[in-house]
Design a protein around this motif. Structure first.
Motif, PDB file in Angstrom:
ATOM      1  N   THR A  79       0.815  -1.210   0.000  1.00 26.39           N
ATOM      2  CA  THR A  79       0.000   0.000   0.000  1.00 26.39           C
ATOM      3  C   THR A  79       0.848   1.259   0.000  1.00 26.39           C
ATOM      4  O   THR A  79       0.551   2.209  -0.715  1.00 26.39           O
ATOM      5  CB  THR A  79      -0.954   0.008   1.213  1.00 26.39           C
ATOM      6  N   ALA A  80       1.909   1.296   0.761  1.00 27.66           N
ATOM      7  CA  ALA A  80       2.738   2.496   0.853  1.00 27.66           C
ATOM      8  C   ALA A  80       4.009   2.386   0.012  1.00 27.66           C
ATOM      9  O   ALA A  80       4.898   3.213   0.136  1.00 27.66           O
ATOM     10  CB  ALA A  80       3.110   2.763   2.302  1.00 27.66           C
ATOM     11  N   ALA A  81       4.079   1.387  -0.858  1.00 29.99           N
ATOM     12  CA  ALA A  81       5.273   1.201  -1.673  1.00 29.99           C
ATOM     13  C   ALA A  81       5.286   2.173  -2.848  1.00 29.99           C
ATOM     14  O   ALA A  81       4.251   2.685  -3.269  1.00 29.99           O
ATOM     15  CB  ALA A  81       5.329  -0.230  -2.195  1.00 29.99           C
ATOM     16  N   LEU A  82       6.460   2.403  -3.386  1.00 31.17           N
ATOM     17  CA  LEU A  82       6.622   3.296  -4.520  1.00 31.17           C
ATOM     18  C   LEU A  82       6.071   2.641  -5.786  1.00 31.17           C
ATOM     19  O   LEU A  82       6.409   1.504  -6.097  1.00 31.17           O
ATOM     20  CB  LEU A  82       8.103   3.624  -4.712  1.00 31.17           C
ATOM     21  N   HIS A  83       5.190   3.356  -6.479  1.00 32.56           N
ATOM     22  CA  HIS A  83       4.588   2.879  -7.720  1.00 32.56           C
ATOM     23  C   HIS A  83       4.870   3.870  -8.837  1.00 32.56           C
ATOM     24  O   HIS A  83       4.951   5.069  -8.603  1.00 32.56           O
ATOM     25  CB  HIS A  83       3.068   2.734  -7.574  1.00 32.56           C
ATOM     26  N   GLY A  84       4.975   3.347 -10.047  1.00 28.87           N
ATOM     27  CA  GLY A  84       5.057   4.189 -11.227  1.00 28.87           C
ATOM     28  C   GLY A  84       3.656   4.403 -11.760  1.00 28.87           C
ATOM     29  O   GLY A  84       2.906   3.449 -11.939  1.00 28.87           O
ATOM     30  N   HIS A  85       3.272   5.644 -11.969  1.00 26.81           N
ATOM     31  CA  HIS A  85       1.950   5.982 -12.501  1.00 26.81           C
ATOM     32  C   HIS A  85       2.135   6.498 -13.916  1.00 26.81           C
ATOM     33  O   HIS A  85       2.989   7.359 -14.157  1.00 26.81           O
ATOM     34  CB  HIS A  85       1.295   7.063 -11.643  1.00 26.81           C
ATOM     35  N   SER A  86       1.347   5.986 -14.865  1.00 23.63           N
ATOM     36  CA  SER A  86       1.435   6.411 -16.255  1.00 23.63           C
ATOM     37  C   SER A  86       0.065   6.873 -16.730  1.00 23.63           C
ATOM     38  O   SER A  86      -0.938   6.188 -16.497  1.00 23.63           O
ATOM     39  CB  SER A  86       1.922   5.272 -17.149  1.00 23.63           C
ATOM     40  N   ILE A  87       0.038   8.023 -17.392  1.00 26.90           N
ATOM     41  CA  ILE A  87      -1.204   8.611 -17.893  1.00 26.90           C
ATOM     42  C   ILE A  87      -1.064   8.779 -19.394  1.00 26.90           C
ATOM     43  O   ILE A  87      -0.064   9.326 -19.868  1.00 26.90           O
ATOM     44  CB  ILE A  87      -1.465   9.986 -17.238  1.00 26.90           C
ATOM     45  N   LYS A  88      -2.074   8.326 -20.139  1.00 28.67           N
ATOM     46  CA  LYS A  88      -2.064   8.493 -21.587  1.00 28.67           C
ATOM     47  C   LYS A  88      -3.024   9.614 -21.967  1.00 28.67           C
ATOM     48  O   LYS A  88      -4.200   9.581 -21.609  1.00 28.67           O
ATOM     49  CB  LYS A  88      -2.467   7.201 -22.287  1.00 28.67           C
ATOM     50  N   ILE A  89      -2.503  10.589 -22.678  1.00 33.90           N
ATOM     51  CA  ILE A  89      -3.320  11.688 -23.196  1.00 33.90           C
ATOM     52  C   ILE A  89      -3.032  11.767 -24.687  1.00 33.90           C
ATOM     53  O   ILE A  89      -1.886  11.995 -25.084  1.00 33.90           O
ATOM     54  CB  ILE A  89      -3.001  13.020 -22.497  1.00 33.90           C
ATOM     55  N   GLY A  90      -4.052  11.549 -25.498  1.00 30.30           N
ATOM     56  CA  GLY A  90      -3.837  11.473 -26.937  1.00 30.30           C
ATOM     57  C   GLY A  90      -3.007  10.239 -27.245  1.00 30.30           C
ATOM     58  O   GLY A  90      -3.329   9.139 -26.822  1.00 30.30           O
ATOM     59  N   ASP A  91      -1.906  10.425 -27.945  1.00 33.12           N
ATOM     60  CA  ASP A  91      -1.020   9.306 -28.267  1.00 33.12           C
ATOM     61  C   ASP A  91       0.227   9.270 -27.390  1.00 33.12           C
ATOM     62  O   ASP A  91       1.111   8.453 -27.606  1.00 33.12           O
ATOM     63  CB  ASP A  91      -0.579   9.395 -29.735  1.00 33.12           C
ATOM     64  N   ALA A  92       0.314  10.163 -26.423  1.00 30.57           N
ATOM     65  CA  ALA A  92       1.526  10.285 -25.604  1.00 30.57           C
ATOM     66  C   ALA A  92       1.294   9.760 -24.187  1.00 30.57           C
ATOM     67  O   ALA A  92       0.235   9.958 -23.601  1.00 30.57           O
ATOM     68  CB  ALA A  92       1.968  11.742 -25.543  1.00 30.57           C
ATOM     69  N   TRP A  93       2.320   9.096 -23.644  1.00 29.01           N
ATOM     70  CA  TRP A  93       2.304   8.626 -22.256  1.00 29.01           C
ATOM     71  C   TRP A  93       3.151   9.564 -21.410  1.00 29.01           C
ATOM     72  O   TRP A  93       4.243   9.957 -21.806  1.00 29.01           O
ATOM     73  CB  TRP A  93       2.880   7.213 -22.154  1.00 29.01           C
ATOM     74  N   TYR A  94       2.660   9.892 -20.224  1.00 31.38           N
ATOM     75  CA  TYR A  94       3.368  10.712 -19.244  1.00 31.38           C
ATOM     76  C   TYR A  94       3.436   9.892 -17.963  1.00 31.38           C
ATOM     77  O   TYR A  94       2.508   9.139 -17.657  1.00 31.38           O
ATOM     78  CB  TYR A  94       2.612  12.018 -18.980  1.00 31.38           C
ATOM     79  N   SER A  95       4.514  10.037 -17.180  1.00 35.30           N
ATOM     80  CA  SER A  95       4.631   9.195 -15.984  1.00 35.30           C
ATOM     81  C   SER A  95       5.248   9.961 -14.817  1.00 35.30           C
ATOM     82  O   SER A  95       5.890  10.993 -14.994  1.00 35.30           O
ATOM     83  CB  SER A  95       5.475   7.961 -16.303  1.00 35.30           C
ATOM     84  N   PHE A  96       5.020   9.412 -13.615  1.00 38.04           N
ATOM     85  CA  PHE A  96       5.610   9.938 -12.388  1.00 38.04           C
ATOM     86  C   PHE A  96       5.635   8.832 -11.354  1.00 38.04           C
ATOM     87  O   PHE A  96       4.960   7.812 -11.503  1.00 38.04           O
ATOM     88  CB  PHE A  96       4.837  11.166 -11.865  1.00 38.04           C
ATOM     89  N   LEU A  97       6.437   9.010 -10.312  1.00 37.08           N
ATOM     90  CA  LEU A  97       6.521   8.051  -9.217  1.00 37.08           C
ATOM     91  C   LEU A  97       5.814   8.614  -8.000  1.00 37.08           C
ATOM     92  O   LEU A  97       5.960   9.800  -7.686  1.00 37.08           O
ATOM     93  CB  LEU A  97       7.984   7.761  -8.873  1.00 37.08           C
ATOM     94  N   ALA A  98       5.033   7.760  -7.314  1.00 37.08           N
ATOM     95  CA  ALA A  98       4.321   8.184  -6.110  1.00 37.08           C
ATOM     96  C   ALA A  98       4.089   6.967  -5.224  1.00 37.08           C
ATOM     97  O   ALA A  98       4.175   5.822  -5.676  1.00 37.08           O
ATOM     98  CB  ALA A  98       2.991   8.831  -6.474  1.00 37.08           C
ATOM     99  N   LEU A  99       3.780   7.224  -3.964  1.00 35.75           N
ATOM    100  CA  LEU A  99       3.494   6.140  -3.036  1.00 35.75           C
ATOM    101  C   LEU A  99       2.093   5.599  -3.300  1.00 35.75           C
ATOM    102  O   LEU A  99       1.156   6.367  -3.504  1.00 35.75           O
ATOM    103  CB  LEU A  99       3.600   6.634  -1.597  1.00 35.75           C
ATOM    104  N   GLY A 100       1.946   4.300  -3.279  1.00 37.51           N
ATOM    105  CA  GLY A 100       0.643   3.669  -3.421  1.00 37.51           C
ATOM    106  C   GLY A 100       0.187   3.566  -4.866  1.00 37.51           C
ATOM    107  O   GLY A 100       0.682   4.246  -5.753  1.00 37.51           O
ATOM    108  N   ALA A 101      -0.802   2.693  -5.075  1.00 37.67           N
ATOM    109  CA  ALA A 101      -1.344   2.471  -6.409  1.00 37.67           C
ATOM    110  C   ALA A 101      -2.644   3.228  -6.635  1.00 37.67           C
ATOM    111  O   ALA A 101      -3.276   3.074  -7.676  1.00 37.67           O
ATOM    112  CB  ALA A 101      -1.575   0.971  -6.619  1.00 37.67           C
ATOM    113  N   GLN A 102      -3.054   4.061  -5.676  1.00 38.56           N
ATOM    114  CA  GLN A 102      -4.302   4.806  -5.819  1.00 38.56           C
ATOM    115  C   GLN A 102      -4.195   5.776  -6.989  1.00 38.56           C
ATOM    116  O   GLN A 102      -3.209   6.490  -7.132  1.00 38.56           O
ATOM    117  CB  GLN A 102      -4.629   5.609  -4.543  1.00 38.56           C
ATOM    118  N   LYS A 103      -5.239   5.798  -7.820  1.00 37.14           N
ATOM    119  CA  LYS A 103      -5.242   6.684  -8.978  1.00 37.14           C
ATOM    120  C   LYS A 103      -5.273   8.141  -8.548  1.00 37.14           C
ATOM    121  O   LYS A 103      -5.956   8.507  -7.607  1.00 37.14           O
ATOM    122  CB  LYS A 103      -6.451   6.400  -9.867  1.00 37.14           C
ATOM    123  N   TRP A 104      -4.558   8.971  -9.280  1.00 34.66           N
ATOM    124  CA  TRP A 104      -4.562  10.415  -9.065  1.00 34.66           C
ATOM    125  C   TRP A 104      -5.584  11.081  -9.976  1.00 34.66           C
ATOM    126  O   TRP A 104      -6.012  12.194  -9.719  1.00 34.66           O
ATOM    127  CB  TRP A 104      -3.186  10.992  -9.346  1.00 34.66           C
TER     128      TRP A 104
END
Length: 133
Positions: free
Chosen positions: A44-69
């Protein structure tokens, strides 16, 4: 006299780009730290990579937990910058702004931090003398 070479790591502000209010196409998360069983605190509190797709491009960031932003019905705006290899678009985590489907600003996801990341791999559930190489 020769001209000075430009510094490769110039001011980060000049490299930051912005994605204005957009709907997301896809959202994915992946665990970036070694996994732990629920009896040891889980992921739950582990570091996760979050990836967001907008159009044809992927953007990413690292945050604690897998909860969606950002949810599928939300619109999002954020700042981002290329990584050193210009392969990944890294989101500036503090810049993420989200509006729900009614246009109301919301804050989602685990925005905390922790002082030390996990490094130890999970051990086998047996005595060390029983481990096989």
């Amino acid at each position: 006299m020769h001209d000075a070479m430009p510094d490769k790591d110039t001011d980060i502000e000049s490299q930051v780009l912005t994605v204005d209010w957009s709907a997301i196409g896809d959202y994915r998360t992946a665990l970036r730290e070694p996994s732990r069983p629920p009896s040891k605190g889980g992921n739950t509190a582990a570091l996760h990579g979050h990836s967001i797709k907008i159009g044809d491009a992927w953007y990413s960031f690292l945050a604690l937990g897998a909860q969606k932003w950002v949810f599928a019905s939300d619109t999002v705006a954020f700042d981002w910058a290329w990584d050193a290899s210009r392969k990944y678009r890294n989101i500036v985590k503090d810049s993420i702004r989200t509006l729900d489907k009614n246009g109301v600003p919301v804050v989602r996801g685990n925005r905390g931090s922790k002082p030390k990341l996990r490094t130890a791999q999970m051990r086998l559930p047996a005595r060390r003398s029983e481990w096989k190489d």
